[in-house]
Write a protein that holds these residues in place. Structure first.
Motif, PDB file in Angstrom:
ATOM      1  N   ALA A  93       0.841  -1.212   0.000  1.00 18.92           N
ATOM      2  CA  ALA A  93       0.000   0.000   0.000  1.00 18.92           C
ATOM      3  C   ALA A  93       0.870   1.253   0.000  1.00 18.92           C
ATOM      4  O   ALA A  93       0.547   2.250  -0.662  1.00 18.92           O
ATOM      5  N   LYS A 122       2.308   1.829  -3.525  1.00 18.15           N
ATOM      6  CA  LYS A 122       1.330   2.336  -4.491  1.00 18.15           C
ATOM      7  C   LYS A 122       0.898   3.773  -4.162  1.00 18.15           C
ATOM      8  O   LYS A 122       0.643   4.569  -5.060  1.00 18.15           O
ATOM      9  N   TYR A 123       0.845   4.085  -2.870  1.00 15.49           N
ATOM     10  CA  TYR A 123       0.505   5.450  -2.463  1.00 15.49           C
ATOM     11  C   TYR A 123       1.512   6.443  -3.042  1.00 15.49           C
ATOM     12  O   TYR A 123       1.140   7.460  -3.641  1.00 15.49           O
ATOM     13  N   GLU A 128      -4.053   1.427   3.225  1.00 12.36           N
ATOM     14  CA  GLU A 128      -3.946   2.728   2.549  1.00 12.36           C
ATOM     15  C   GLU A 128      -3.956   3.876   3.561  1.00 12.36           C
ATOM     16  O   GLU A 128      -3.393   4.946   3.307  1.00 12.36           O
ATOM     17  N   GLU A 129      -4.637   3.654   4.702  1.00 16.70           N
ATOM     18  CA  GLU A 129      -4.646   4.697   5.743  1.00 16.70           C
ATOM     19  C   GLU A 129      -3.271   4.797   6.402  1.00 16.70           C
ATOM     20  O   GLU A 129      -2.836   5.883   6.798  1.00 16.70           O
ATOM     21  N   ALA A 169      -0.470   4.100   4.766  1.00 13.09           N
ATOM     22  CA  ALA A 169       0.354   4.750   3.741  1.00 13.09           C
ATOM     23  C   ALA A 169       0.140   6.257   3.751  1.00 13.09           C
ATOM     24  O   ALA A 169       1.093   7.041   3.613  1.00 13.09           O
ATOM     25  N   SER A 170      -1.111   6.654   3.952  1.00  8.48           N
ATOM     26  CA  SER A 170      -1.441   8.079   3.944  1.00  8.48           C
ATOM     27  C   SER A 170      -0.721   8.831   5.067  1.00  8.48           C
ATOM     28  O   SER A 170      -0.246   9.957   4.874  1.00  8.48           O
TER      29      SER A 170
END
Lengths: 264, 103
Positions: free
Chosen positions: A20, A23-24, A230-231, A233-234
């Motif tokens: 993740a 990709k982020y 994804e969170e 990664a953010s």
């Protein structure tokens, strides 16, 4: 630090949180080096990133080997000419309580073996150290702005059945304070260090577990669900862009409470 | 560009947009992408030279050392600590470390 155009290296980049993160950053115009133990995972993620139109390279390596960490840093520099962000997310679990008792005799029937202890410490602690050390060496010698990201865990607090994992992750959580203190002492100003301590995250390791056990875990999470990779990664992206974040460990757990199983 | 044969593998370097992709194949499998979009703006000859350097680093030839890493000795101040001489007649293999028995 601006993400677009920066070079990001992610260990454990072939699946879970690492994938993740890869990709982020790729979506936002970074160049990414994907390091993993499993070549087929690398091939899959590299293919995905290529289809996003980003620059990338895949490097099969074992983070517990000094020869391998030196090699994947070198490979990244040869491919992209610099290194800016290093996320040490390679990690494993080998769970078990330190002692097990025979219910009839009350005597110790089984001990946690050195194999389970050493494998987790080697990967989750020594591997993180080697990765960050060699990345920092490249950043200092290259003079590029840099960010080091150790990945701690909910086990910053410790969890029963994971003495090995918790010991490594507590140490990972401590790294930013020590590393930045040493950088200050040595006059190294171009590199920051921010650790991330994710809670229970929707990686294949957790989503594939016994669903009743998963439901019990979620009863302790205020958010009521697993944290998405994804969170995680953010929040690493935020750490890259916000230069005031430094020498700290950020928890991202969805509001994990401790009524069961976690030593306070 | 002609393929690069290295370490029993075949690599191809293909131009894509401004950059270059490196693909590899082994054992008759479909080619996989080793790297994508590298060396933007580089001419073919330069891309080939740089790709070969990357390939040599990422896919090293040789023996993988397991155990004491004598190629990268640990340094403690002025001390240089290397792995033990496993061929020495007095070298003792210790293989009694505990392992977790299956339940």
């Amino acid at each position: 630090m601006e993400i677009k155009g920066s070079v990001v290296l992610v260990t454990g980049g072939g699946n879970g949180i690492g994938e993740a993160v890869v990709k982020y950053f790729a979506r936002r115009g970074a160049k990414v080096a994907i390091v993993d133990m499993v070549q087929k995972n690398i091939d899959r993620v590299v293919k995905d990133v290529k289809e996003m139109g980003a620059e990338c390279i895949g490097i099969q390596a074992n983070v517990t080997s000094e020869a391998d960490t030196a090699r994947f840093i070198q490979g990244t520099l040869e491919a992209f000419g610099q290194l800016n962000i290093c996320v040490a997310s390679a990690g494993i679990i080998r769970d078990g309580t330190m002692l097990n008792l025979d219910p009839e005799t009350g005597q110790v029937s089984r001990k946690l073996g050195l194999d389970k202890w050493a494998a987790v410490i080697d990967t989750n602690l020594t591997g993180t150290f080697l990765t960050l050390r060699d990345a920092a060496e490249a950043m200092v010698n290259g003079g590029w702005p840099g960010l080091l990201v150790p990945i701690s865990s909910v086990n910053k607090c410790g969890q029963v059945g994971q003495l090995n994992y918790s010991s490594a992750k507590v140490a990972d959580a401590l790294m930013p304070k020590i590393i930045i203190g040493e950088f200050l002492m040595r006059g190294i100003r171009n590199i920051r260090c921010v650790a991330i301590a994710p809670g229970y995250t929707a990686t294949p390791m957790l989503t594939g577990m016994n669903q009743d056990a998963l439901k019990a875990i979620l009863e302790d999470v205020h958010l009521g669900r697993l944290v998405a990779p994804e969170e995680i990664a953010s929040i690493i992206g935020t750490a890259a862009e916000n230069e005031a974040l430094n020498a700290t460990t950020i928890e991202i757990t969805g509001g994990l409470c401790y009524p069961k199983g976690i030593a306070k | 560009m002609d393929p690069i044969h290295y370490n029993d593998m075949q690599f191809t370097v293909e131009k894509r947009g401004e950059g270059w992709d490196i693909l590899y194949a082994k054992g008759g499998e479909a080619p996989a992408v080793a790297a994508a979009g590298l060396f933007p703006g580089a001419a073919e000859a330069e891309a080939r030279t740089r790709a070969l350097k990357v390939i040599r680093t990422v896919f090293p030839v040789g023996i993988r050392s397991v155990g004491p890493d004598v190629a990268h000795p640990t340094r403690v101040g002025d001390l240089r600590i290397v792995g033990p001489d496993v061929l020495h007649p007095n070298f003792i293999y210790w293989d009694k470390d505990s392992v977790t028995p299956e339940p």
